[in-house]
Design an enzyme around this catalytic site. Structure first.
Site, PDB file in Angstrom:
ATOM      1  N   LYS A   9       8.444  -1.480   4.901  1.00 45.45           N
ATOM      2  CA  LYS A   9       7.103  -1.009   5.241  1.00 45.45           C
ATOM      3  C   LYS A   9       6.297  -0.841   3.960  1.00 45.45           C
ATOM      4  CE  LYS A   9       4.886   2.654   8.021  1.00 45.45           C
ATOM      5  NZ  LYS A   9       5.158   3.896   8.798  1.00 45.45           N
ATOM      6  N   SER A  54       2.889   4.079  13.238  1.00 42.47           N
ATOM      7  CA  SER A  54       2.214   3.268  12.237  1.00 42.47           C
ATOM      8  C   SER A  54       3.015   2.068  11.766  1.00 42.47           C
ATOM      9  CB  SER A  54       1.875   4.135  11.023  1.00 42.47           C
ATOM     10  OG  SER A  54       3.075   4.632  10.431  1.00 42.47           O
ATOM     11  N   SER A  93       6.526   7.261  14.035  1.00 38.95           N
ATOM     12  CA  SER A  93       6.084   5.949  13.557  1.00 38.95           C
ATOM     13  C   SER A  93       7.173   4.902  13.432  1.00 38.95           C
ATOM     14  CB  SER A  93       5.375   6.102  12.202  1.00 38.95           C
ATOM     15  OG  SER A  93       4.163   6.796  12.359  1.00 38.95           O
TER      16      SER A  93
END
EC number: 6.3.5.7
Length: 501
Positions: free
Chosen positions: A80, A155, A179
């Site tokens: 990420k 997210s 997330s």
């Protein structure tokens, strides 16, 4: 699609160890698929073909020479884009960081490099991890491989979509209020949030420091377990790191997967995490799996955690308060973009204002403003202080029910993946996507989402397992049982016409 990409990370690891494939062959297959699909899916913000293949070649050479390697050596992984990686752009999907390349590695990145996993690139996300749909990325949304008209969650939608679309077998995400788990639920992937402090946050660009936790994104529970073992453990560079071993998660998972039984497991169904606001298909799939758990020998009982009704409100006071503090460092002075005022004197204050206006998106600005407000004189006790009291009540509710049961279960998300644009203009509707995942972050306990079933529209539905703090093994074992009893959702993402178009 190369058939290798459909295999789990541990299956691929066994093939590498047996000399049936090479890391260069596997990494090339992943990179070729990423480069073919990413223009459509937008799961990756940066692809490091050269660096990944270099690592793969080095691993192959070491294996050929008979060196002892980590079990996952040679398995490609995605990160990420809020995990700092030396020499590779790290943007948090925000314009304010531009093409910033960090001068150091996060602790988890260092561990990955030392273990010999080729890092294929950095995945898309909601800007600074603020969102539930990846629609708040400054570089465009990521699409859900199951239905490209729908969101992949957030997210960490980029990591989840990359794994779901067979671009990569392993990825890492960060979970502040769900997330990792909510994207897992809507993309049919496994997503886990370890106990707070079990995985170092050093080098994770902070959103809300008391809530953030790095965790795995995979297609199987066993893969998630072995990745957690790799990145977990004590780190003196992180003041919140737990000085305790991660434990042997994989053996526990494989034992349960083989027997499909955990006789005597006490499972608590959380009364407050179902009912109104949850789609009928989500509840139907959840109840069916709870029944399967009971039939497999588990003791199931309903438990009540009254404070959970206030968790969402408390979270959206505590989290923005920490956001307003953490994002103060992005000022246009030290790194990232710098925007000077179009007219008038060029002062430090005016440069900061111009940079933040141009660099931050609407959702980030919204949370900074809210956080600054709740921390201001006259409002601190009424809002932030009260929210922290609710947090304590949530922790006490967890402690109380865990005296009665081994794990808690609930749907991961109240709905399946919704269509792009449905909630982007309604922040409250967007925030409600995390209603079932937020309590675990406020209490710091481990929680994970496992693919459960498909809805009537053919969309993935997730099943959440929550365990007491420091008992991640118990969570993984229960997740392995759910995985064994559930429909084969993980790894079942259908081939669609969008791949050819």
């Amino acid at each position: 699609m190369n058939e290798l990409l459909k295999k789990s990370a541990l299956e691929l690891a066994d093939m590498l160890a047996a000399g049936q494939i090479t890391s260069v062959e596997l990494t090339t297959a992943c990179l070729d698929r990423i480069e073919a699909l990413n223009p459509k899916i937008n799961a990756f913000l940066f692809i490091d073909r050269e660096g990944a293949l270099k690592t793969a070649a080095e691993v192959d050479a070491k294996r050929q020479a008979g060196e002892e390697l980590h079990r996952l050596a040679g398995i490609p992984i995605a990160l990420k884009d809020n995990m700092v990686t030396r020499g590779i752009p790290t943007t948090c999907a925000s314009k304010i960081l531009g093409d910033w390349c960090p001068p150091y590695d996060a602790t988890i990145v260092k561990k990955i490099h030392e273990a010999g996993l080729p890092v294929v690139g950095k995945t898309n996300m909601d800007e600074f991890a603020m969102g539930s749909s990846t629609e708040h990325s400054a570089f465009g949304p990521t699409l859900n491989p199951w239905d490209i008209e729908r969101i992949p969650g957030g997210s960490g939608g980029g990591s989840a979509a990359a794994v779901a679309a067979y671009m990569v077998p392993l990825a890492l995400g960060s979970d502040t209020g769900g997330s990792i788990r909510q994207p897992g639920a809507v993309t049919g992937t496994v997503g886990a949030k370890p106990t707070y402090g079990a995985v170092s946050r050093y080098g994770l660009i902070a959103m809300a420091s008391s809530l953030d936790q790095i965790g795995p994104v995979t297609r199987t529970v066993a893969d998630a377990a072995v990745l957690t073992e790799l990145v977990g453990g004590y780190d003196p560079l992180d003041s919140t790191s737990l000085n305790e071993p991660v434990g042997n998660l994989v053996d526990g998972v494989e034992t349960v997967a083989g027997t499909k039984s955990m006789a005597g497991l006490k499972v608590g169904v959380v009364k407050e995490l179902s009912g109104e606001g949850y789609e009928a298909d989500v509840l139907k799939a959840f109840n069916a799996t709870v029944k399967k758990l009971e039939e497999s020998g588990a003791e199931v009982k309903e438990v009540s955690c009254p404070s959970f009704d206030y968790a969402l409100a408390a979270y959206y006071l505590i989290m923005p308060a920490e956001v307003s503090s953490n994002l103060a460092r992005f000022d246009g002075m030290r790194y990232g973009i710098r925007v000077e005022p179009s007219e008038g004197p060029v002062t430090a204050e005016r440069v900061m204002a111009a940079t933040r206006e141009a660099g931050f998106g609407d959702e980030v600005k919204r949370r900074i403003i809210l956080g600054t407000h709740v921390l201001s004189a006259g409002y601190y006790d009424a809002y932030y202080g009260s929210a922290q009291k609710v947090r304590t009540l949530i922790q006490r509710d967890f402690a109380r029910v865990f005296e009665e049961v081994d794990v808690l279960v609930s749907p991961t998300a109240p709905t399946t993946a919704f269509k792009f644009g449905d909630k982007i203009d309604d922040p409250m509707a967007m925030y409600l996507n995390d209603i079932a995942t937020i309590p675990a972050n406020l209490a710091g306990v481990p929680a994970m989402s496992v693919p459960n079933a498909l809805s009537s529209e053919g969309l993935p539905i997730g099943f959440q397992i929550i365990a007491p703090a420091h008992h991640d093994l118990k969570m993984y074992q229960a997740a392995a049982l759910v995985e064994a009893l559930s429909d084969d959702v993980a790894g079942a993402c259908p081939a669609s016409s969008w791949e050819e178009n």
